[in-house]
Design a protein around this motif. Structure first.
Motif, PDB file in Angstrom:
ATOM      1  N   LYS A 188       0.897   3.817  -2.880  1.00  0.00           N
ATOM      2  CA  LYS A 188      -0.137   4.873  -2.979  1.00  0.00           C
ATOM      3  C   LYS A 188      -1.228   4.651  -4.028  1.00  0.00           C
ATOM      4  CE  LYS A 188       2.413   7.814  -0.272  1.00  0.00           C
ATOM      5  NZ  LYS A 188       3.314   6.803   0.349  1.00  0.00           N
ATOM      6  N   THR A 248      -3.382 -15.679   3.241  1.00  0.00           N
ATOM      7  CA  THR A 248      -4.607 -15.917   2.492  1.00  0.00           C
ATOM      8  C   THR A 248      -4.376 -15.794   0.997  1.00  0.00           C
ATOM      9  OG1 THR A 248      -5.199 -13.629   2.920  1.00  0.00           O
ATOM     10  CG2 THR A 248      -6.231 -15.280   4.299  1.00  0.00           C
ATOM     11  N   GLN A 254       0.649 -11.782   8.732  1.00  0.00           N
ATOM     12  CA  GLN A 254      -0.064 -12.562   7.713  1.00  0.00           C
ATOM     13  C   GLN A 254       0.628 -12.482   6.365  1.00  0.00           C
ATOM     14  OE1 GLN A 254      -1.518 -10.151   9.508  1.00  0.00           O
ATOM     15  NE2 GLN A 254      -3.105 -11.103  10.741  1.00  0.00           N
ATOM     16  N   HIS A 255       1.300 -11.378   6.123  1.00  0.00           N
ATOM     17  CA  HIS A 255       2.051 -11.264   4.869  1.00  0.00           C
ATOM     18  C   HIS A 255       3.311 -12.126   4.966  1.00  0.00           C
ATOM     19  CE1 HIS A 255       3.175  -9.400   1.063  1.00  0.00           C
ATOM     20  NE2 HIS A 255       4.422  -9.479   1.518  1.00  0.00           N
ATOM     21  N   SER A 306       4.392  -3.322   4.938  1.00  0.00           N
ATOM     22  CA  SER A 306       4.715  -3.173   6.364  1.00  0.00           C
ATOM     23  C   SER A 306       5.373  -4.416   6.946  1.00  0.00           C
ATOM     24  CB  SER A 306       3.444  -2.853   7.144  1.00  0.00           C
ATOM     25  OG  SER A 306       2.507  -3.895   6.973  1.00  0.00           O
ATOM     26  N   ARG A 347       0.815  -1.208   0.000  1.00  0.00           N
ATOM     27  CA  ARG A 347       0.000   0.000   0.000  1.00  0.00           C
ATOM     28  C   ARG A 347       0.858   1.272   0.000  1.00  0.00           C
ATOM     29  NH1 ARG A 347      -5.047  -0.709   3.765  1.00  0.00           N
ATOM     30  NH2 ARG A 347      -3.424  -0.695   5.351  1.00  0.00           N
ATOM     31  N   ASN A 364      11.373   0.659   2.791  1.00  0.00           N
ATOM     32  CA  ASN A 364      10.234   1.216   3.516  1.00  0.00           C
ATOM     33  C   ASN A 364      10.664   2.537   4.154  1.00  0.00           C
ATOM     34  OD1 ASN A 364       8.073   1.626   5.501  1.00  0.00           O
ATOM     35  ND2 ASN A 364       7.512  -0.504   5.027  1.00  0.00           N
ATOM     36  N   VAL A 422       0.163 -12.179  -2.197  1.00  0.00           N
ATOM     37  CA  VAL A 422       0.883 -13.215  -1.476  1.00  0.00           C
ATOM     38  C   VAL A 422       0.647 -13.081   0.023  1.00  0.00           C
ATOM     39  CG1 VAL A 422       2.692 -13.313  -3.241  1.00  0.00           C
ATOM     40  CG2 VAL A 422       3.078 -11.982  -1.171  1.00  0.00           C
ATOM     41  N   ASP A 456      12.346   6.324   0.710  1.00  0.00           N
ATOM     42  CA  ASP A 456      11.115   6.488  -0.054  1.00  0.00           C
ATOM     43  C   ASP A 456      11.187   5.673  -1.350  1.00  0.00           C
ATOM     44  OD1 ASP A 456       8.976   7.339  -1.560  1.00  0.00           O
ATOM     45  OD2 ASP A 456       9.092   9.400  -0.804  1.00  0.00           O
ATOM     46  N   ALA A 457      10.230   4.816  -1.520  1.00  0.00           N
ATOM     47  CA  ALA A 457      10.207   3.956  -2.706  1.00  0.00           C
ATOM     48  C   ALA A 457      10.290   4.775  -3.990  1.00  0.00           C
ATOM     49  CB  ALA A 457       8.931   3.118  -2.713  1.00  0.00           C
ATOM     50  N   SER A 513       0.824  -7.052  -1.665  1.00  0.00           N
ATOM     51  CA  SER A 513       0.216  -7.381  -0.374  1.00  0.00           C
ATOM     52  C   SER A 513      -1.297  -7.447  -0.554  1.00  0.00           C
ATOM     53  CB  SER A 513       0.587  -6.333   0.676  1.00  0.00           C
ATOM     54  OG  SER A 513      -0.021  -5.104   0.345  1.00  0.00           O
TER      55      SER A 513
HETATM   56  C1  LIG Z   1      -6.922 -13.261   8.674  1.00  0.00           C
HETATM   57  C2  LIG Z   1      -6.024 -12.300   7.941  1.00  0.00           C
HETATM   58  C3  LIG Z   1      -5.350 -12.752   6.817  1.00  0.00           C
HETATM   59  C4  LIG Z   1      -4.499 -11.874   6.112  1.00  0.00           C
HETATM   60  N1  LIG Z   1      -3.832 -12.352   5.028  1.00  0.00           N
HETATM   61  C5  LIG Z   1      -2.927 -11.535   4.400  1.00  0.00           C
HETATM   62  C6  LIG Z   1      -2.164 -11.999   3.299  1.00  0.00           C
HETATM   63  O1  LIG Z   1      -2.293 -13.124   2.860  1.00  0.00           O
HETATM   64  N2  LIG Z   1      -1.281 -11.160   2.706  1.00  0.00           N
HETATM   65  C7  LIG Z   1      -1.096  -9.882   3.140  1.00  0.00           C
HETATM   66  O2  LIG Z   1      -0.263  -9.150   2.535  1.00  0.00           O
HETATM   67  N3  LIG Z   1      -1.824  -9.399   4.159  1.00  0.00           N
HETATM   68  C8  LIG Z   1      -2.736 -10.194   4.797  1.00  0.00           C
HETATM   69  N4  LIG Z   1      -3.478  -9.683   5.823  1.00  0.00           N
HETATM   70  C9  LIG Z   1      -3.382  -8.235   6.086  1.00  0.00           C
HETATM   71  C10 LIG Z   1      -2.161  -7.849   6.880  1.00  0.00           C
HETATM   72  O3  LIG Z   1      -2.455  -7.976   8.262  1.00  0.00           O
HETATM   73  C11 LIG Z   1      -1.747  -6.396   6.584  1.00  0.00           C
HETATM   74  O4  LIG Z   1      -2.855  -5.573   6.756  1.00  0.00           O
HETATM   75  C12 LIG Z   1      -1.194  -6.180   5.171  1.00  0.00           C
HETATM   76  O5  LIG Z   1      -0.169  -7.110   4.877  1.00  0.00           O
HETATM   77  C13 LIG Z   1      -0.637  -4.751   5.031  1.00  0.00           C
HETATM   78  O6  LIG Z   1      -0.287  -4.505   3.684  1.00  0.00           O
HETATM   79  P1  LIG Z   1       0.733  -3.326   3.330  1.00  0.00           P
HETATM   80  O7  LIG Z   1       1.962  -3.584   4.097  1.00  0.00           O
HETATM   81  O8  LIG Z   1       0.829  -3.262   1.848  1.00  0.00           O
HETATM   82  O9  LIG Z   1      -0.032  -2.020   3.767  1.00  0.00           O
HETATM   83  P2  LIG Z   1       0.187  -1.023   5.004  1.00  0.00           P
HETATM   84  O10 LIG Z   1      -0.029  -1.721   6.282  1.00  0.00           O
HETATM   85  O11 LIG Z   1      -0.639   0.156   4.698  1.00  0.00           O
HETATM   86  O12 LIG Z   1       1.710  -0.649   4.960  1.00  0.00           O
HETATM   87  C14 LIG Z   1       2.289   0.063   3.930  1.00  0.00           C
HETATM   88  C15 LIG Z   1       3.770   0.221   4.228  1.00  0.00           C
HETATM   89  O13 LIG Z   1       4.329   1.035   3.253  1.00  0.00           O
HETATM   90  C16 LIG Z   1       5.241   1.961   3.847  1.00  0.00           C
HETATM   91  N5  LIG Z   1       5.322   3.146   2.955  1.00  0.00           N
HETATM   92  C17 LIG Z   1       4.415   4.112   2.784  1.00  0.00           C
HETATM   93  N6  LIG Z   1       4.848   5.002   1.844  1.00  0.00           N
HETATM   94  C18 LIG Z   1       6.043   4.557   1.416  1.00  0.00           C
HETATM   95  C19 LIG Z   1       6.983   5.017   0.446  1.00  0.00           C
HETATM   96  N7  LIG Z   1       6.772   6.114  -0.280  1.00  0.00           N
HETATM   97  N8  LIG Z   1       8.112   4.295   0.242  1.00  0.00           N
HETATM   98  C20 LIG Z   1       8.365   3.176   0.967  1.00  0.00           C
HETATM   99  N9  LIG Z   1       7.508   2.709   1.911  1.00  0.00           N
HETATM  100  C21 LIG Z   1       6.361   3.379   2.119  1.00  0.00           C
HETATM  101  C22 LIG Z   1       4.657   2.246   5.205  1.00  0.00           C
HETATM  102  O14 LIG Z   1       5.676   2.670   6.072  1.00  0.00           O
HETATM  103  C23 LIG Z   1       4.046   0.895   5.577  1.00  0.00           C
HETATM  104  O15 LIG Z   1       4.986   0.097   6.290  1.00  0.00           O
HETATM  105  C24 LIG Z   1      -4.344 -10.522   6.542  1.00  0.00           C
HETATM  106  C25 LIG Z   1      -5.033 -10.097   7.669  1.00  0.00           C
HETATM  107  C26 LIG Z   1      -5.861 -10.965   8.379  1.00  0.00           C
HETATM  108  C27 LIG Z   1      -6.561 -10.443   9.598  1.00  0.00           C
END
Ligand SMILES: Cc1cc2nc3c(=O)[nH]c(=O)nc-3n(C[C@H](O)[C@H](O)[C@H](O)COP(=O)(O)OP(=O)(O)OC[C@H]3O[C@@H](n4cnc5c(N)ncnc54)[C@H](O)[C@@H]3O)c2cc1C
Lengths: 248, 320
Positions: free
Chosen positions: B208, B248, B267-268, B263, B205, B282, B245, B300-301, B230
């Motif tokens: 953006k 789930t 789960q990821h 992040s 995420r 990150n 990936v 910053d990515a 993610s």
């Molecule tokens: C039962 C269950 C099963 C799940 N199964 C999965 C699964 O299979 N896979 C999965 O991925 N998730 C799963 N999740 C969700 C998981 O808990 C997280 O919510 C998810 O992995 C977060 O995705 P994210 O890191 O992309 O997003 P975010 O949590 O929003 O994190 C985004 C990251 O990007 C960083 N960032 C922001 N801007 C920039 C930038 N410009 N440059 C560099 N870094 C930046 C932030 O610091 C943050 O660390 C599950 C949750 C539950 C409850």
């Protein structure tokens, strides 16, 4: 339509994984058990069939008495009744054989299992069960429609998806996508009250043999600390990936 | 008696995992003092299997097997196993092989161990190491039946070259009623898939929005990698579900996993723990991914990724 939903009782993902008895047993101390996430999608799809097309929904688990709260939760979500096969689940083959017996006795048209459970990720029970009862089988299922005796399913494949047609009796290995995540149900008070009145039948196992045995668990070696590279020195990252990690 | 291996192909060419399971089968055959027989379905040229230790190939050419079908394919492998009196059957853990293996195991009354990551520590009792609890632990498992099916995790054993050569033999098994027919396939054929990839570039995420994926694809291109994401990214519809990936989503067992703007939620990580080397980019130095990663860039990515692409291009040019 008679639907059977297989429910695996698994440690919540955030659980600390520890072992006891000389690393031969999973330590359940302080571990929260939940309905296996892949099964939760299947249970919700079954509720949809029940509400939209008319179906009875039975949930089943092969396991000891400690799994009953998980089955009660499935009843609270809306299943009509539950079956627990009273034996410790030791391997996928044994679980599939016990489930096959339940399927044959109950004459189910559709069996919804999860593509895998998140404890062993074995991914073997649904396929084995299908083969044992002579039903069609679709795994990694992300969509399922049933019309009379015919079924249309979409399954995830490496790099995309595939639409297939098949017929009942059918076993599927379901996963995320089978229903929208926002449609997953949390038991409400009324559901919980009603679940107490619903039948939870305990049946004795057929005594199916076990084909594989767990000898011992091991934890991965502790990981070293991350090597941080400055964003201003990405040459160093390329160098490390090439010379140290040898992955590029 | 020989060790039998099912070698997957696509459009006539073997998948990389086919060579990996062949290498594994060779190692098991050496332990047991026997040879390796491969089953190949609609493959154009089977000679390359010899390089990875296969002694004999049972060649199946049949238009009815054009599309993968778990039941039919399992039946082909089962018939080959019976003909060869195979006691050990090795398959990969691609989506197709995971679909086929349980059916195969039941038809041969064989115990099946999936997600195996090493050669057997003993062949009597037949004992293998597999992952458990979404890669948070390993489990030593014995398979106690006469015939055994072993599912080898992708990229866990690697490719091992041998000096042998494979003889080929036509094999014409009978096909069962399949019960499931493929209506349509929706798949990007020119892309490396997550299951096959040695390198996976994944983004979260932190990117953006979907419009920013150009640089992720470019980075993947330079590395010959597959792209992944993610869960929230696929939930938001920024990327297809097949790229998600994690626990789930899809499991990833690549040699290199690059996570950008993810992040590192538990789960990821559950889905990528089996990857060997992890790199994280990150902005947040407290992001949990840094605890799981081997290499990290706090940055910053949007600045790091374009620069990294340039550096990798230069590296490639210098090492070409
Ligand atoms: C039962 C269950 C099963 C799940 N199964 C999965 C699964 O299979 N896979 C999965 O991925 N998730 C799963 N999740 C969700 C998981 O808990 C997280 O919510 C998810 O992995 C977060 O995705 P994210 O890191 O992309 O997003 P975010 O949590 O929003 O994190 C985004 C990251 O990007 C960083 N960032 C922001 N801007 C920039 C930038 N410009 N440059 C560099 N870094 C930046 C932030 O610091 C943050 O660390 C599950 C949750 C539950 C409850």
């Amino acid at each position: 339509m008679k639907i059977l939903v297989c429910i695996s009782h698994v440690p919540d993902t955030t659980s600390k994984i520890n072992f006891t008895d000389g690393d031969t047993k999973f330590d359940t101390n302080g571990v929260q058990f939940v309905i296996n996430p892949n099964d939760e999608f299947g249970l919700t799809r079954a509720m949809w069939f029940k509400e939209k097309q008319g179906a009875s929904v039975t949930v089943v688990n092969v396991g000891g008495a400690e799994t009953e709260p998980t089955l009660r939760k499935a009843l609270a979500i809306g299943a009509d009744n539950a079956v627990r096969v009273n034996t410790e689940a030791k391997d996928g083959f044994q679980v599939a054989k016990e489930l096959a017996n339940v399927v044959k006795e109950g004459g189910y048209d559709l069996v919804i299992a999860g593509r895998e459970s998140i404890d062993y990720n074995g991914g073997m029970v649904p396929g084995m069960l299908a083969e044992m009862v002579g039903a069609n089988f679709v795994t990694n299922c992300i969509s399922l429609e049933v019309d009379g005796n015919n079924a249309k399913a979409v399954r995830e494949i490496d790099g995309g998806k595939e639409t297939v047609s098949t017929s009942l009796p059918l076993v599927i290995g379901g996963q995320k996508g089978l229903v929208e995540e926002s449609d997953l149900r949390i038991p409400n008070m009324r559901g919980i009250m009603m679940a107490r009145q619903k039948p939870l039948n305990v049946v004795e196992p057929t005594g199916a043999s076990v084909e594989t045995a767990s000898v011992k668990f091991e934890k991965p070696a502790p990981k070293g600390a991350v090597t941080l590279v400055s964003p201003d020195n990405l040459d160093e990252l390329v160098n490390l990936l090439h010379n140290e990690a040898k992955v590029i | 008696m020989s060790v039998l291996v099912y070698t997957e192909s696509e459009n006539g060419s073997f998948k990389k995992t086919a060579f990996e399971v062949a290498s594994y089968a060779k190692a098991v055959a050496d332990q047991m003092g026997t040879t390796v027989t491969a089953v190949a379905i609609n493959a154009n040229d089977t000679s390359e299997l010899g390089t990875y230790g296969v002694d004999k190939v049972l060649n199946v050419s049949n238009d009815a097997l054009k599309n993968f079908n778990a039941k039919s394919y399992a039946s082909v492998v089962a018939q080959a196993a019976k003909q060869e009196d195979a006691k050990v059957i090795v398959v990969s853990q691609t989506a197709d092989s995971k679909y086929l293996a349980p059916i195969l195991a039941v038809s041969l009354e064989a115990g099946y161990a999936s997600n195996v990551v090493e050669v057997p520590t003993s062949t009597s009792p037949f004992t293998v190491k597999r992952t458990a609890f979404t890669n948070k632990a390993f489990n030593m498992t014995t398979i106690d039946t006469d015939v055994k099916v072993v599912g080898v995790s992708n990229n866990s054993f690697g490719l091992v070259e041998n000096s042998g050569s494979a003889t080929a033999e036509d094999f014409s098994p009978s096909l069962p009623e399949s019960g499931v027919s493929v209506e349509s396939v929706d798949k990007a054929t020119d892309k490396v898939t997550i299951a096959d990839a040695e390198i996976v570039v994944s983004a979260g995420r932190g990117m953006k929005g979907p419009e920013n994926w150009g640089m992720i694809e470019e980075l993947a291109d330079v590395l010959g990698a597959a792209t992944a994401c993610s869960k929230p990214v696929s939930d938001l519809g920024w990327r297809p579900h097949s790229e998600h990936v994690g626990q789930t989503g899809k499991p990833v067992a690549s040699n290199l996993y690059i996570a950008i703007g993810i992040s590192g939620a538990i789960q990821h990580l559950a889905g990528i723990n089996a990857s060997k080397v992890k790199v994280v980019v990150n902005t947040d130095p407290e992001a949990p991914f840094f605890k799981a990663a081997d290499y990290g860039v706090v940055g910053d990515a949007f600045e790091v990724v374009p620069q990294l692409i340039e550096k990798l291009k230069a590296f490639k040019a210098a090492n070409a």
